[in-house]
Design a protein around this motif. Structure first.
Motif, short mmCIF file in Angstrom:
data_model
loop_
_atom_site.label_atom_id
_atom_site.label_comp_id
_atom_site.label_asym_id
_atom_site.label_seq_id
_atom_site.Cartn_x
_atom_site.Cartn_y
_atom_site.Cartn_z
N ARG A 133 0.85 -1.19 0.00
CA ARG A 133 0.00 0.00 0.00
C ARG A 133 0.89 1.24 0.00
O ARG A 133 2.09 1.14 0.14
N ASN A 134 0.25 2.38 -0.14
CA ASN A 134 0.96 3.66 -0.04
C ASN A 134 1.68 3.71 1.31
O ASN A 134 1.08 3.44 2.35
N LYS A 135 2.97 4.05 1.29
CA LYS A 135 3.75 4.01 2.53
C LYS A 135 3.22 4.94 3.61
O LYS A 135 3.40 4.69 4.80
N VAL A 136 2.52 6.01 3.22
CA VAL A 136 2.00 6.92 4.25
C VAL A 136 0.83 6.31 5.00
O VAL A 136 0.43 6.82 6.05
N LEU A 137 0.29 5.20 4.50
CA LEU A 137 -0.82 4.52 5.18
C LEU A 137 -0.34 3.36 6.04
O LEU A 137 -1.16 2.65 6.64
N LEU A 138 0.97 3.17 6.15
CA LEU A 138 1.50 2.12 7.02
C LEU A 138 1.31 2.50 8.48
O LEU A 138 1.37 3.67 8.84
N PRO A 139 1.07 1.51 9.35
CA PRO A 139 0.87 1.81 10.77
C PRO A 139 2.11 2.43 11.40
O PRO A 139 3.24 2.04 11.10
N GLY A 186 2.77 3.64 15.43
CA GLY A 186 2.19 3.85 16.75
C GLY A 186 0.69 3.58 16.71
O GLY A 186 0.24 2.57 16.16
N ASP A 187 -0.09 4.52 17.24
CA ASP A 187 -1.55 4.34 17.27
C ASP A 187 -2.23 4.99 16.07
O ASP A 187 -3.45 5.14 16.04
N THR A 188 -1.46 5.38 15.06
CA THR A 188 -2.02 5.98 13.86
C THR A 188 -1.27 5.44 12.64
O THR A 188 -0.92 4.27 12.61
N THR A 189 -1.06 6.24 11.64
CA THR A 189 -0.31 5.86 10.44
C THR A 189 0.81 6.87 10.22
O THR A 189 0.90 7.89 10.92
N VAL A 190 1.67 6.59 9.25
CA VAL A 190 2.73 7.55 8.91
C VAL A 190 2.11 8.91 8.57
O VAL A 190 2.53 9.95 9.07
N LEU A 191 1.07 8.90 7.74
CA LEU A 191 0.39 10.15 7.39
C LEU A 191 -0.29 10.76 8.60
O LEU A 191 -0.25 11.98 8.80
N GLY A 192 -0.94 9.93 9.42
CA GLY A 192 -1.61 10.45 10.61
C GLY A 192 -0.65 11.17 11.53
O GLY A 192 -0.98 12.22 12.10
N ARG A 193 0.55 10.62 11.67
CA ARG A 193 1.56 11.26 12.51
C ARG A 193 1.98 12.60 11.91
O ARG A 193 2.15 13.59 12.64
N SER A 194 2.12 12.67 10.58
CA SER A 194 2.48 13.92 9.92
C SER A 194 1.40 14.98 10.11
O SER A 194 1.69 16.14 10.42
N VAL A 195 0.15 14.58 9.91
CA VAL A 195 -0.95 15.54 10.01
C VAL A 195 -1.18 15.96 11.46
O VAL A 195 -1.54 17.11 11.74
N ALA A 236 -4.29 28.48 9.00
CA ALA A 236 -5.71 28.60 8.66
C ALA A 236 -6.24 27.40 7.89
O ALA A 236 -7.38 26.97 8.09
N ARG A 237 -5.43 26.87 6.99
CA ARG A 237 -5.90 25.79 6.13
C ARG A 237 -4.86 24.68 6.07
O ARG A 237 -3.66 24.95 6.03
N ILE A 238 -5.32 23.44 6.06
CA ILE A 238 -4.46 22.28 5.82
C ILE A 238 -5.05 21.50 4.66
O ILE A 238 -6.23 21.15 4.66
N VAL A 239 -4.22 21.25 3.65
CA VAL A 239 -4.63 20.50 2.47
C VAL A 239 -3.81 19.22 2.42
O VAL A 239 -2.58 19.27 2.47
N VAL A 240 -4.47 18.07 2.32
CA VAL A 240 -3.80 16.78 2.15
C VAL A 240 -4.03 16.31 0.72
O VAL A 240 -5.18 16.25 0.26
N VAL A 241 -2.96 15.99 0.02
CA VAL A 241 -3.04 15.56 -1.37
C VAL A 241 -2.88 14.04 -1.42
O VAL A 241 -1.84 13.50 -1.05
N ALA A 242 -3.93 13.35 -1.84
CA ALA A 242 -3.94 11.89 -1.88
C ALA A 242 -3.72 11.39 -3.30
O ALA A 242 -4.01 12.09 -4.28
N GLU A 254 -10.01 7.83 5.88
CA GLU A 254 -10.17 6.96 7.05
C GLU A 254 -8.98 7.07 7.99
O GLU A 254 -9.14 6.96 9.21
N ALA A 255 -7.80 7.29 7.44
CA ALA A 255 -6.61 7.44 8.29
C ALA A 255 -6.61 8.75 9.05
O ALA A 255 -6.05 8.85 10.14
N LEU A 256 -7.29 9.76 8.50
CA LEU A 256 -7.27 11.09 9.10
C LEU A 256 -8.38 11.33 10.11
O LEU A 256 -8.20 12.06 11.08
N VAL A 257 -9.54 10.72 9.89
CA VAL A 257 -10.70 11.00 10.74
C VAL A 257 -10.40 10.86 12.24
O VAL A 257 -10.77 11.74 13.03
N PRO A 258 -9.70 9.80 12.69
CA PRO A 258 -9.49 9.65 14.14
C PRO A 258 -8.65 10.75 14.78
O PRO A 258 -8.70 10.92 16.00
#
Length: 224
Positions: free
Chosen positions: A20-26, A28-37, A47-53, A63-67
Protein backbone atom coordinates in the motif's frame (compact mmCIF):
# COMPACT_ATOMS: atom_id res chain seq x y z
CA UNK A 1 -1.92 36.65 8.90
CA UNK A 2 -2.25 32.85 8.98
CA UNK A 3 -0.42 30.28 6.89
CA UNK A 4 -1.59 27.21 4.97
CA UNK A 5 -0.04 23.74 5.05
CA UNK A 6 0.03 21.20 2.24
CA UNK A 7 0.80 17.58 3.12
CA UNK A 8 1.69 15.39 0.15
CA UNK A 9 0.42 11.81 0.44
CA UNK A 10 0.31 10.74 -3.20
CA UNK A 11 3.38 8.48 -3.21
CA UNK A 12 3.58 4.69 -3.18
CA UNK A 13 4.96 1.82 -1.12
CA UNK A 14 7.19 0.24 -3.76
CA UNK A 15 10.62 0.91 -2.21
CA UNK A 16 9.39 0.34 1.33
CA UNK A 17 8.23 -3.11 0.24
CA UNK A 18 4.61 -2.49 1.21
CA UNK A 19 1.38 -3.49 -0.48
CA UNK A 20 0.00 0.00 0.00
CA UNK A 21 0.96 3.66 -0.04
CA UNK A 22 3.75 4.01 2.53
CA UNK A 23 2.00 6.92 4.25
CA UNK A 24 -0.82 4.52 5.18
CA UNK A 25 1.50 2.12 7.02
CA UNK A 26 0.87 1.81 10.77
CA UNK A 27 2.96 4.02 13.04
CA UNK A 28 2.19 3.85 16.75
CA UNK A 29 -1.55 4.34 17.27
CA UNK A 30 -2.02 5.98 13.86
CA UNK A 31 -0.31 5.86 10.44
CA UNK A 32 2.73 7.55 8.91
CA UNK A 33 0.39 10.15 7.39
CA UNK A 34 -1.61 10.45 10.61
CA UNK A 35 1.56 11.26 12.51
CA UNK A 36 2.48 13.92 9.92
CA UNK A 37 -0.95 15.54 10.01
CA UNK A 38 -1.11 15.40 13.82
CA UNK A 39 2.04 17.54 13.92
CA UNK A 40 0.62 19.89 11.29
CA UNK A 41 -2.56 20.36 13.34
CA UNK A 42 -0.46 21.50 16.29
CA UNK A 43 1.24 24.31 14.36
CA UNK A 44 0.00 27.69 15.58
CA UNK A 45 -1.26 30.35 13.18
CA UNK A 46 -2.43 27.96 10.45
CA UNK A 47 -5.71 28.60 8.66
CA UNK A 48 -5.90 25.79 6.13
CA UNK A 49 -4.46 22.28 5.82
CA UNK A 50 -4.63 20.50 2.47
CA UNK A 51 -3.80 16.78 2.15
CA UNK A 52 -3.04 15.56 -1.37
CA UNK A 53 -3.94 11.89 -1.88
CA UNK A 54 -3.11 9.54 -4.72
CA UNK A 55 -6.15 9.22 -7.03
CA UNK A 56 -8.25 6.27 -5.92
CA UNK A 57 -6.95 6.43 -2.35
CA UNK A 58 -9.05 9.33 -1.13
CA UNK A 59 -11.27 7.06 0.98
CA UNK A 60 -8.32 5.26 2.58
CA UNK A 61 -6.57 8.55 3.33
CA UNK A 62 -9.77 9.98 4.77
CA UNK A 63 -10.17 6.96 7.05
CA UNK A 64 -6.61 7.44 8.29
CA UNK A 65 -7.27 11.09 9.10
CA UNK A 66 -10.70 11.00 10.74
CA UNK A 67 -9.49 9.65 14.14
CA UNK A 68 -6.99 12.49 14.59
CA UNK A 69 -8.99 15.49 13.39
CA UNK A 70 -11.33 16.18 16.29
CA UNK A 71 -13.16 19.40 15.41
CA UNK A 72 -10.51 20.47 12.88
CA UNK A 73 -11.02 20.37 9.12
CA UNK A 74 -8.60 19.18 6.45
CA UNK A 75 -9.18 19.60 2.73
CA UNK A 76 -8.54 16.38 0.79
CA UNK A 77 -7.68 16.64 -2.91
CA UNK A 78 -6.57 14.12 -5.52
CA UNK A 79 -2.99 14.53 -6.65
CA UNK A 80 -1.47 14.45 -10.11
CA UNK A 81 0.93 12.13 -11.88
CA UNK A 82 3.98 13.95 -10.49
CA UNK A 83 4.94 15.76 -7.30
CA UNK A 84 4.83 19.09 -9.13
CA UNK A 85 1.33 18.35 -10.45
CA UNK A 86 0.16 17.41 -6.96
CA UNK A 87 1.52 20.66 -5.53
CA UNK A 88 -0.16 22.61 -8.32
CA UNK A 89 -3.52 21.03 -7.49
CA UNK A 90 -3.13 21.97 -3.83
CA UNK A 91 -2.30 25.55 -4.80
CA UNK A 92 -5.40 25.62 -7.02
CA UNK A 93 -7.49 24.86 -3.92
CA UNK A 94 -5.75 27.64 -2.01
CA UNK A 95 -5.73 30.17 -4.88
CA UNK A 96 -8.77 32.15 -3.74
CA UNK A 97 -7.44 32.60 -0.20
CA UNK A 98 -3.98 33.53 -1.49
CA UNK A 99 -5.27 36.07 -3.99
CA UNK A 100 -7.58 37.54 -1.34
CA UNK A 101 -4.62 38.02 1.01
CA UNK A 102 -6.08 35.63 3.59
CA UNK A 103 -2.99 33.38 3.59
CA UNK A 104 0.51 34.83 3.62
CA UNK A 105 2.69 31.68 3.61
CA UNK A 106 2.24 28.16 2.23
CA UNK A 107 4.29 25.30 3.69
CA UNK A 108 4.58 22.06 1.70
CA UNK A 109 5.50 18.85 3.48
CA UNK A 110 6.15 15.27 2.43
CA UNK A 111 3.71 13.10 4.38
CA UNK A 112 6.36 10.36 4.46
CA UNK A 113 8.36 12.49 6.95
CA UNK A 114 6.23 11.74 10.03
CA UNK A 115 8.66 13.12 12.64
CA UNK A 116 8.74 16.76 11.56
CA UNK A 117 7.81 18.69 14.71
CA UNK A 118 5.34 21.56 15.05
CA UNK A 119 8.33 23.66 16.08
CA UNK A 120 10.08 22.93 12.76
CA UNK A 121 6.96 23.88 10.83
CA UNK A 122 6.69 27.12 12.81
CA UNK A 123 10.37 27.92 12.23
CA UNK A 124 10.22 27.53 8.44
CA UNK A 125 6.96 29.48 8.24
CA UNK A 126 8.41 32.38 10.21
CA UNK A 127 11.63 32.30 8.16
CA UNK A 128 9.57 32.38 4.96
CA UNK A 129 7.78 35.48 6.23
CA UNK A 130 11.13 37.17 6.79
CA UNK A 131 13.09 35.98 3.75
CA UNK A 132 10.46 34.87 1.23
CA UNK A 133 11.24 31.16 1.41
CA UNK A 134 12.73 28.63 3.83
CA UNK A 135 13.59 24.96 4.04
CA UNK A 136 15.04 22.64 6.71
CA UNK A 137 18.66 21.60 6.26
CA UNK A 138 20.39 18.85 8.24
CA UNK A 139 24.13 18.08 8.28
CA UNK A 140 25.22 15.03 6.30
CA UNK A 141 28.02 13.01 7.85
CA UNK A 142 30.11 9.94 7.03
CA UNK A 143 30.04 10.54 3.28
CA UNK A 144 32.66 8.96 1.02
CA UNK A 145 33.78 9.54 -2.54
CA UNK A 146 33.83 6.69 -5.04
CA UNK A 147 37.46 6.19 -4.04
CA UNK A 148 36.23 5.68 -0.44
CA UNK A 149 37.86 8.92 0.72
CA UNK A 150 36.00 11.14 3.19
CA UNK A 151 34.11 14.03 1.59
CA UNK A 152 35.69 17.34 2.58
CA UNK A 153 33.60 20.22 3.87
CA UNK A 154 30.20 20.38 5.52
CA UNK A 155 27.29 19.17 3.41
CA UNK A 156 23.62 19.39 4.27
CA UNK A 157 20.54 17.49 3.18
CA UNK A 158 17.40 19.41 2.24
CA UNK A 159 14.16 18.28 3.91
CA UNK A 160 10.54 19.33 4.20
CA UNK A 161 8.45 21.22 5.23
CA UNK A 162 9.46 23.95 2.81
CA UNK A 163 7.64 27.26 3.18
CA UNK A 164 7.23 30.25 0.87
CA UNK A 165 5.36 33.52 0.67
CA UNK A 166 2.06 32.44 -0.80
CA UNK A 167 1.74 35.01 -3.59
CA UNK A 168 5.29 34.34 -4.83
CA UNK A 169 4.68 30.58 -4.76
CA UNK A 170 1.45 30.87 -6.73
CA UNK A 171 3.06 33.15 -9.34
CA UNK A 172 6.00 30.76 -9.74
CA UNK A 173 3.72 27.76 -10.34
CA UNK A 174 1.58 29.77 -12.77
CA UNK A 175 4.76 30.71 -14.67
CA UNK A 176 5.90 27.08 -14.70
CA UNK A 177 2.52 25.99 -16.08
CA UNK A 178 2.70 28.61 -18.82
CA UNK A 179 6.22 27.44 -19.73
CA UNK A 180 5.20 23.77 -19.63
CA UNK A 181 7.75 23.03 -16.92
CA UNK A 182 7.70 20.73 -13.91
CA UNK A 183 10.12 20.55 -11.00
CA UNK A 184 11.02 17.75 -8.61
CA UNK A 185 11.35 20.18 -5.69
CA UNK A 186 9.22 23.12 -4.61
CA UNK A 187 12.25 25.32 -4.04
CA UNK A 188 13.48 24.57 -7.55
CA UNK A 189 10.36 26.11 -9.06
CA UNK A 190 10.82 29.26 -6.97
CA UNK A 191 14.49 29.51 -7.91
CA UNK A 192 13.57 29.35 -11.60
CA UNK A 193 10.54 31.62 -11.59
CA UNK A 194 11.03 34.16 -8.80
CA UNK A 195 13.57 36.36 -7.06
CA UNK A 196 12.70 34.87 -3.68
CA UNK A 197 15.57 34.30 -1.28
CA UNK A 198 15.39 30.83 0.27
CA UNK A 199 16.83 30.57 3.77
CA UNK A 200 18.02 27.40 5.51
CA UNK A 201 16.50 26.48 8.88
CA UNK A 202 18.56 24.10 11.05
CA UNK A 203 17.16 20.56 11.27
CA UNK A 204 18.43 17.11 12.17
CA UNK A 205 18.45 13.58 10.81
CA UNK A 206 15.51 12.82 13.12
CA UNK A 207 13.27 14.36 10.46
CA UNK A 208 13.67 11.15 8.46
CA UNK A 209 11.79 10.13 5.34
CA UNK A 210 10.14 6.71 5.27
CA UNK A 211 11.68 5.11 2.18
CA UNK A 212 12.81 1.60 3.13
CA UNK A 213 11.27 -1.07 5.45
CA UNK A 214 13.64 -0.30 8.32
CA UNK A 215 12.60 3.36 8.24
CA UNK A 216 9.12 2.52 9.53
CA UNK A 217 10.51 0.67 12.52
CA UNK A 218 13.02 3.46 13.19
CA UNK A 219 10.32 6.12 13.04
CA UNK A 220 8.27 4.11 15.51
CA UNK A 221 11.22 4.01 17.89
CA UNK A 222 11.99 7.72 17.55
CA UNK A 223 8.48 9.15 17.79
CA UNK A 224 7.64 10.70 21.12
Amino acid sequence: MPAALVVLAAGSGSRVGADRNKVLLPLGDTTVLGRSVTAALAVPDVARIVVVARPGEEEAVGEALVPILGDREVLLVAGGATRHASEARALAVLRRDIEAGMVDVVAIHDGARPLASPELYAAVIEAARVHGGALPAAPLGHLLTRALAPVEGELVGVQTPQAFRAADLLRAYDAAAEAGEEFTDTAGCLERHSEVRIAAVPSTALNLKVTFPEDVALAGTLQG
